[in-house]
Design a protein around this motif. Structure first.
Motif: not given
Length: 239
Positions: A91-104, A107-113, A217-224
């Motif tokens: 269950g946790n990994m399904a959420f991480l798989w679907v939503f983690g890539d777009n949040v990463e 933010l960028g790799h380092a800030r996402f971690l 923490m989002r990258r510059r120019g990334v809208p909300l």
């Protein structure tokens, strides 16, 4: 109730979600090699040694020496990589798989971690402060995942995602509906549960932290709160 399985949300700022993939791999490896390995009797010792025990974190109690693996403060990170069973992990990994890539991506790799770990730490602290005398170890990535839910809603509320309702019925609906329902479920259980050991506060702590951190923490120019993508309704390719 609702298990995410895919989203219609391509990456724009990164080519590959290396950190998301690495976190999934690490969680699975720890579960398979440590928790479900050749010595199943180490499960209890692992949970007490690396799980976040509120009474130990708040210094209301001291863990017996034979179980001590890390300082209490560091268990607020290590607990995120243990799980209570296959369903908990999947269950946790399904959420991480679907939503983690777009949040990463946002933010960028380092800030996402850093973001993911901070959400987990905040969730562990929230649970520990809400139940400071609990001797049950907290395990699971749920607080970090809750942070992803908060961030994803702040970034892409109208992106259409595929979910399995009751693990049976596939639906493709805007993210705000299943994730909003998920948040409502957490709040409902927090208000009505009679089980003092359930870590609803960890979910809420991670959720709020994620929603706040993504603003800064989002990258510059990334809208909300984007209701469209590239000038077109989310999920529809631009002309």
């Amino acid at each position: 109730m609702l298990l995410p399985i895919n989203d219609d949300n391509p990456l724009e700022g990164i080519t590959h979600a290396y950190v998301t993939w690495g976190l999934i791999a690490l969680n699975v490896l720890i579960f398979v090699l440590v928790q479900q390995g050749w010595r199943p009797e180490i499960d209890i010792a692992t949970a007490f040694g690396y799980g976040a025990i509120p009474a130990v974190v708040t210094h209301a109690a001291v863990l017996p020496a034979e179980y001590v693996k890390l300082p209490p403060e560091l268990t607020l990170v290590s607990y995120m990589f243990l799980h209570g069973g296959w369903l908990h992990l999947i269950g946790n990994m399904a959420f991480l798989w679907v939503f983690g890539d777009n949040v990463e991506d946002a933010l960028g790799h380092a800030r996402f971690l850093a973001f993911y770990l901070l959400c987990g730490i905040a969730g562990g602290l929230a649970h520990s402060l809400a139940m400071p005398e609990s001797a049950s170890p907290l395990v699971g990535a749920s607080a970090g995942i809750s942070g992803l839910v908060g961030a994803y809603l702040m970034l892409h509320p109208n992106v259409r995602i595929w979910v399995l309702m009751f693990l049976r019925v596939p639906l493709r609906i805007p993210a705000i509906w299943p994730l909003g329902a998920w948040i409502g479920f957490q709040l409902w259980n927090l208000a009505t549960t009679t089980d003092p050991e359930t870590a609803w506060w960890a979910h809420i702590g991670g959720l709020v932290t994620g929603a706040v951190l993504v603003v800064f923490m989002r990258r510059r120019g990334v809208p909300l709160w984007v209701m469209t993508r590239n000038g077109s309704p989310s999920g529809t390719p631009p002309v």
